[in-house]
Scaffold this motif. Structure first.
Motif, PDB file in Angstrom:
ATOM      1  N   LYS A 886      34.790  32.506  40.081  1.00  0.00           N
ATOM      2  CA  LYS A 886      35.932  31.632  40.378  1.00  0.00           C
ATOM      3  C   LYS A 886      35.929  30.385  39.489  1.00  0.00           C
ATOM      4  O   LYS A 886      36.926  29.705  39.344  1.00  0.00           O
ATOM      5  CB  LYS A 886      35.902  31.185  41.853  1.00  0.00           C
ATOM      6  CG  LYS A 886      36.174  32.308  42.846  1.00  0.00           C
ATOM      7  CD  LYS A 886      37.646  32.634  42.899  1.00  0.00           C
ATOM      8  CE  LYS A 886      37.957  33.759  43.872  1.00  0.00           C
ATOM      9  NZ  LYS A 886      39.286  34.308  43.630  1.00  0.00           N
ATOM     10  N   ALA A1063      38.795  39.827  38.053  1.00  0.00           N
ATOM     11  CA  ALA A1063      38.270  38.452  38.171  1.00  0.00           C
ATOM     12  C   ALA A1063      37.714  37.984  36.829  1.00  0.00           C
ATOM     13  O   ALA A1063      37.919  36.831  36.419  1.00  0.00           O
ATOM     14  CB  ALA A1063      37.192  38.405  39.251  1.00  0.00           C
ATOM     15  N   GLN A1067      39.036  34.843  34.723  1.00  0.00           N
ATOM     16  CA  GLN A1067      38.135  33.764  34.289  1.00  0.00           C
ATOM     17  C   GLN A1067      38.243  33.543  32.778  1.00  0.00           C
ATOM     18  O   GLN A1067      38.235  32.409  32.292  1.00  0.00           O
ATOM     19  CB  GLN A1067      36.694  34.147  34.667  1.00  0.00           C
ATOM     20  CG  GLN A1067      35.691  33.024  34.428  1.00  0.00           C
ATOM     21  CD  GLN A1067      34.269  33.479  34.689  1.00  0.00           C
ATOM     22  OE1 GLN A1067      33.881  34.566  34.271  1.00  0.00           O
ATOM     23  NE2 GLN A1067      33.493  32.678  35.394  1.00  0.00           N
ATOM     24  N   HIS A1112      43.683  35.546  40.489  1.00  0.00           N
ATOM     25  CA  HIS A1112      42.715  35.200  39.438  1.00  0.00           C
ATOM     26  C   HIS A1112      43.326  34.361  38.319  1.00  0.00           C
ATOM     27  O   HIS A1112      42.615  33.686  37.591  1.00  0.00           O
ATOM     28  CB  HIS A1112      42.129  36.484  38.823  1.00  0.00           C
ATOM     29  CG  HIS A1112      41.607  37.428  39.858  1.00  0.00           C
ATOM     30  ND1 HIS A1112      40.472  37.162  40.597  1.00  0.00           N
ATOM     31  CD2 HIS A1112      42.067  38.640  40.299  1.00  0.00           C
ATOM     32  CE1 HIS A1112      40.258  38.175  41.444  1.00  0.00           C
ATOM     33  NE2 HIS A1112      41.215  39.069  41.286  1.00  0.00           N
TER      34      HIS A1112
END
Length: 1125
Positions: A886, A1063, A1067, A1112
């Motif tokens: 995250k 994810a 990122q 995301h």
């Protein structure tokens, strides 16, 4: 004494069961001989190289550990061995059970003989059983059938092949013995004899007597059986053949049995000249070619060559003067009886009165016909004469010359005899069924005539110039009573009494001067006629039918008849009505089935069905083979019609100008079509075989024109079937659709076998047929069939390394020349050419290819990533750097570029696999669209019904998962499986959602895919008109196959891998954007554009909601990036 075959006679029932099994075993051996896997013959070099190390003969038993050790030393051999076991264990088990049952048969027979000797069966010994009529038949048959089994095995299943199959079964199966038979005994019995059924092969020494003696049998039993066969007419056949010149034919069955059984006691053949002379004089004075079982023929001149006594005894028969005499005699008989039969067959000749008055004459004619046909067919057969044997050739030439042999004349005689026999049998069956009714009617009519005459002489009834005569009145009343008193059940007494009544009526006419009154004379003549008819009717006996059945036996020609196939077909081609005569011949041939089925039926054996199915199946195959000429002739004409309809005849438009009417009339071509249609309409027997056109290997420029050309041909076939069906009264279109689907499905199945470990053999296929086999062609490349070649050709021309696929256009373009290579019309053309079955088959084949590619990918992944220490360390370092997902990575460029650099060497193979899967998924989507379009267009009700049913089932399943008390299809319910097949055929499915393979947990799998994706971004660029494309043609990368390949790959794993993958991309986008912002770079980096494009395409093709990605990537980046481009 109790009947030997009665159900409560244990002794009779025991031997009957053994013989019933014997006949069933022979049928099974004959059936299996057609299904010997070719690989066990090791004939061609490819099989020897591939399977030579895993198929062993009996030399294996000398050192099994050594052989198994060699296999275990090579893992690829072990894998091949395991695959071979999976594919062949079923058929090997079937062969082994057949071999085992042969050994069990002789063990059971020996045990039965021991029980007889030990007195187990009360009041029964070997001697008493051989005195009983049924008993001696059964004991002789029991030994004979064992001999036939051994001969059939050696003829049909070569010794080397048997050994290899037994060793393979021994190696692959755990069940190696039963209570009575173990593998050692079976191997000893069936080891190779050195015999070969190939023409010109040398006969092994002491064959077959050494083979027959492998399991010892009581010498007393053999001797007594031979004694019975030498002296008795065990089947009472001579009564059906009263003439002495027919004696050898009458005893033919017994002669065949004696021939086989003599090998169990070869000393008679070698040294006992007196016995051999007796046997030859009784059984073989005028014949030397015999049929031993269901048409298996043997020439004694060749078979008895090694045996001194047998050879000497047979020399008298084989003397050229005797050969000449026999051949000339049969030439004369053939000529005489053929004229007789043709006379009888003339319309209106075989009337009931003539038949009943001439039963002996008709039966004699039938006997002469059948005996002549038998002798000529057997003694002129090619199979009965070894062309390398000078003496046999000389004898055969002598027969052909002296008998003036002409196969067409012999075949015509066979046809006419069969027809004559058939008509006689049908007449007799009808007369037998009506016998009592007719007899009673004649009796009633005769009696009534006498009563009327009595009334006439009473003076009460007025009849011109007849005076009252009480004596005659009383006498006629008495005669009427006598006629009424005749009893049908006591036929002998009734016959004698009827003759006396006829005489009395003749005498009364003379003595009482009744000739002067014509009416009285007419009454007396009518009554005498009725009494004559009663005598004729009472003489209709079932014995006549039985004699006809015995005389008409054609079992000796079960195999020889094949030599007349071409003559039959030529006759049908010239005169289609010949089929009706052939029907009688086939029915005559069907009588051969009685031989093996009689004992099975008597024993009430469950084998009756399978044995009768085998032999009747063989007969049906032969009938099909002969009648195949009908569809062949039809197709010759049909092909001309197709050509005219496809190329010459223009379809008439719905509206046309009057002056153009002559142009559209095309009288010449239409007359030609009408003429050909008439020729076809003569043949209304039915289409049995189908012709199909195969697609070869084609260059890309030729694929579409070839498909168009083939579509026109197939359409011509289709239209012609539709056109012709009314003229031949056949469902032409139904046949067309069923056969085309069968041919295509079979070819798809065979092509898919390449990808299966356990292959579907021809005998297991639901599409292949022994009656109408689909031909197999020698492969010209890695594809087995035309479907494989077509599929690989499409993959070749749409290869993502040389083409670029533009989704909005549904078109592939060449990367270098930017020329169109192909488009979605390709699949419409395939639909027009091969139909729904072809497209569906192509789709199925692509599924198998995707599975194979994914399996290759996983093995490559394990080899290049799991086992590579450097790659493992790089991935571990990267995961540490990016945790938590995250967050945002500082100095992200360096982190990512380092990881990519260290793993650079693995991406080439990775890209290949991913793009191949993606390419095949694009093709599957195109096929699905085409199938769905044509289904909605051609079968809108089916499409609507399937869609609604699919939605309803899915709703029920979802409801079940929310509330488990609601119903759900059980495991044994095939609904889901069956509906899937329909949905795929109708194109109502999404290939991208399919699970193709089962997978295990792979560490770092999402990370590897993420690294792979970002490593490809530098090679790609965004084009406003075309979307994401390759920067340089040399990079050989196409965007959509890349996206769909990755999507398919991730779909095979747990959804958490996809979550982690998304994810990591999120990122990457956030970290790169953060770095750009901090460095004040105004443009969005190309890698971020690529990543966002990937995510956009990902949710578009998976049909996921956008919020999955927005978890995301901030939504404003998504909203903005299109405006920036």
């Amino acid at each position: 004494m109790v009947d030997f075959l009665a159900e409560n006679n244990l002794c009779g029932q025991a031997v009957l069961r053994i013989i019933s099994c014997g006949n069933a075993i022979i049928a099974e051996l004959l059936r299996l001989s057609e299904f010997i896997p070719g690989v066990f013959r090791l004939k061609d070099k490819a099989d020897q190289q591939k399977y030579g190390d895993i198929i062993f003969d009996f030399s294996y038993f000398k050192g099994p550990e050594t052989c198994e050790g060699k296999l275990e030393a090579k893992p690829e051999l072990l894998d091949l061995d395991e695959e071979f076991r999976e594919n062949n264990i079923e058929i090997l088990t079937r062969f082994y059970l057949a071999f085992q049952s042969v050994h069990k048969y002789i063990v059971d027979l020996n045990r039965y003989l021991d029980d007889l000797n030990e007195g187990i069966y009360i009041q029964q010994t070997l001697e008493t059983v051989l005195l009983n009529e049924d008993g001696k038949q059964l004991l002789c048959e029991a030994l004979y059938l064992y001999g036939v089994m051994l001969l059939v095995i050696d003829q049909k299943i070569e010794g080397e092949v048997r050994e290899r199959m037994l060793v393979s079964y021994y190696r692959y199966s755990a069940a190696r013995s039963s209570a009575d038979s173990n593998l050692d005994d079976i191997c000893k019995l069936l080891r190779s004899t050195g015999y070969s059924s190939q023409p010109g092969a040398k006969r092994p020494p002491n064959y077959p007597e050494s083979y027959f003696s492998r399991v010892p049998i009581s010498e007393t039993f053999i001797s007594m059986v031979i004694g019975r066969l030498r002296s008795d007419d065990i089947y009472n056949q001579v009564s059906a053949y009263p003439l002495p010149e027919h004696r050898s034919t009458a005893l033919a069955t017994q002669a065949a049995m004696l021939y086989v059984i003599l090998y169990f006691d070869p000393s008679i053949l070698h040294t006992q000249q007196a016995k051999m002379r007796e046997i030859v004089d009784k059984y073989f004075p005028d014949n030397w070619v015999i049929s031993i079982y269901m048409g298996i023929t043997v020439n004694l001149a060749e078979a008895w060559e090694p045996y001194k006594a047998a050879k000497t005894a047979l020399n008298y028969t084989l003397d050229l003067s005797n050969v000449k005499e026999q051949a000339s005699r049969y030439a004369a008989v053939t000529e005489r009886v053929h004229t007789q039969v043709q006379q009888f067959l003339k319309e209106g000749c075989l009337r009931e009165e003539l038949v009943l008055d001439n039963i002996p004459k008709l039966l004699n004619c039938l006997r002469d016909c059948n005996v002549a046909i038998r002798w000529l067919m057997l003694h002129t057969a090619d199979t009965a004469c070894d062309p390398n044997n000078k003496r046999l050739r000389q004898i055969k030439d002598q027969i052909l010359t002296d008998s003036r042999y002409n196969p067409r004349i012999l075949f015509q005689l066979l046809l006419d005899t069969a027809q004559f026999e058939f008509i006689l049998k049908e007449m007799f069956k009808q007369m037998l069924s009506e016998k009592q009714t007719k007899w009673e009617n004649y009796k009633k009519e005769g009696s009534e005539r006498m009563t009327e005459l009595a009334d006439v002489f009473s003076g009460v009834k007025p009849l011109t110039r007849v005076e009252k005569n009480e004596n005659l009145q009383a006498w006629f009343r008495e005669i009427s009573k006598q006629i009424m008193s005749l009893n049908y059940d006591d036929s002998t007494a009734a016959g004698r009494k009827t003759v006396q009544l006829i005489q009395a009526l003749e005498e009364v006419q003379e003595f009482h001067q009744l000739e002067t009154n014509l009416q009285v004379c007419q009454f007396l003549a009518d009554t005498r006629k009725f009494l004559h008819q009663m005598i004729r009717t009472i003489n209709i006996k079932e014995e006549v039918l039985i004699t006809m059945q015995i005389v008409g036996d054609l079992s000796y020609a079960w195999q020889l008849i094949d030599s007349f196939t071409s003559i039959m077909q030529e006759s049908i081609r010239v005169s289609p009505s010949m089929v009706t005569k052939l029907r009688a011949t086939f029915l005559k041939l069907a009588s051969a089935l009685d031989l093996p089925l009689l004992r099975i039926n008597q024993a009430n054996s469950p084998d009756l069905l399978s044995v009768s199915q085998y032999y009747s199946g063989e007969l049906v195959s032969y009938v099909r083979k002969v009648l195949q000429i009908i569809p062949e002739s039809m197709f010759t004409s049909l092909l001309k019609i197709i050509k005219l309809q496809t190329h010459d005849i223009i379809e008439v438009p719905t509206r046309l100008d009057k002056d153009k009417l002559r142009d559209y009339a095309q009288l010449g071509p239409r007359y030609e079509v009408a003429k050909l249609t008439h020729a076809i309409s003569i043949f209304t027997e039915g289409i049995l075989m189908m012709k199909t056109t195969l697609v070869g290997i084609i260059k890309p420029s030729e694929l579409m024109p070839k498909l168009k050309e083939m579509a026109a041909t197939m359409d011509g076939f289709h239209r012609s079937f539709e056109y012709i069906q009314d003229y031949v009264n056949i469902y032409g279109l139904k046949i067309w659709q069923e056969e085309v689907s069968r041919i295509i499905n079979y070819n798809v199945e065979q092509e898919c076998n390449n990808f299966l470990r356990t292959k579907i053999q021809d005998w297991q296929s639901i599409y292949q047929s022994t009656h109408i086999p689909i031909p197999k062609f020698t492969p010209v490349d890695e594809s087995v069939t035309f479907i494989g070649r077509l599929c690989r050709e499409i993959l070749r021309i749409t290869d993502p390394k040389i083409t670029c696929y533009i989704d909005q256009m549904n078109t592939w373009y060449d990367i270098k020349t930017h020329q169109e290579v192909t488009n979605s019309r390709l699949f419409s053309e395939i639909q027009d050419t091969l139909g729904t079955f072809g497209l569906n088959g192509l789709d199925r084949l692509l599924c198998f290819m995707i599975v194979k590619e994914l399996q290759n990918f996983l093995s490559m992944f394990q080899k290049n990533i799991w086992r590579d220490r450097t790659v493992q360390d790089t991935l571990k370092t990267l995961m540490n750097a990016v945790s938590p997902l995250k967050g945002i990575i500082a100095n992200s460029n360096k982190v990512y570029s380092t990881a990519i650099a260290k793993t650079q060497k693995i991406w080439t193979a990775y890209l290949d696999s991913i793009m191949k899967v993606g390419q095949m998924q694009i093709l599957r989507r195109q096929i699905t669209n085409e199938l769905n379009y044509s289904c909605r267009f051609d079968s809108k009700h089916l499409a609507a019904a399937l869609e609604n049913l699919n939605k309803a089932i899915l709703a029920d399943i979802e409801a079940h998962y929310q509330n488990p008390s609601l119903p759900y299809p059980k495991e044994d319910n095939t609904l889901l499986y069956e509906i899937t097949a329909y949905l795929e055929a109708a194109g109502i499915h999404n290939p991208l959602n399919k699970i193709y393979i089962t997978t295990k947990r792979l560490p770092y799998f999402p990370t590897v895919n993420f690294l792979f994706l970002i490593s490809q971004f530098p090679k790609l660029q965004y084009n406003r008109n075309l979307g994401v494309v390759c920067k340089r043609p040399a990079d050989q990368i196409d965007w959509l196959p890349l996206v769909l390949g990755l999507l398919t790959l991730l779909k095979q794993f747990h959804s958490r891998y996809t979550e982690q993958f998304l994810a990591l991309i999120g990122q990457f986008i956030r970290s790169t954007m953060e770095q750009c912002t901090s460095q004040k770079i105004p443009e969005m980096p190309a890698d971020v554009v690529g990543a966002l494009m990937f995510l956009e395409d990902y949710i578009r093709y998976t049909k996921l909601p956008r919020k999955v990605v927005e978890a995301h990537v901030p939504s404003f980046i998504f909203d903005e990036f299109r405006t920036v481009l």
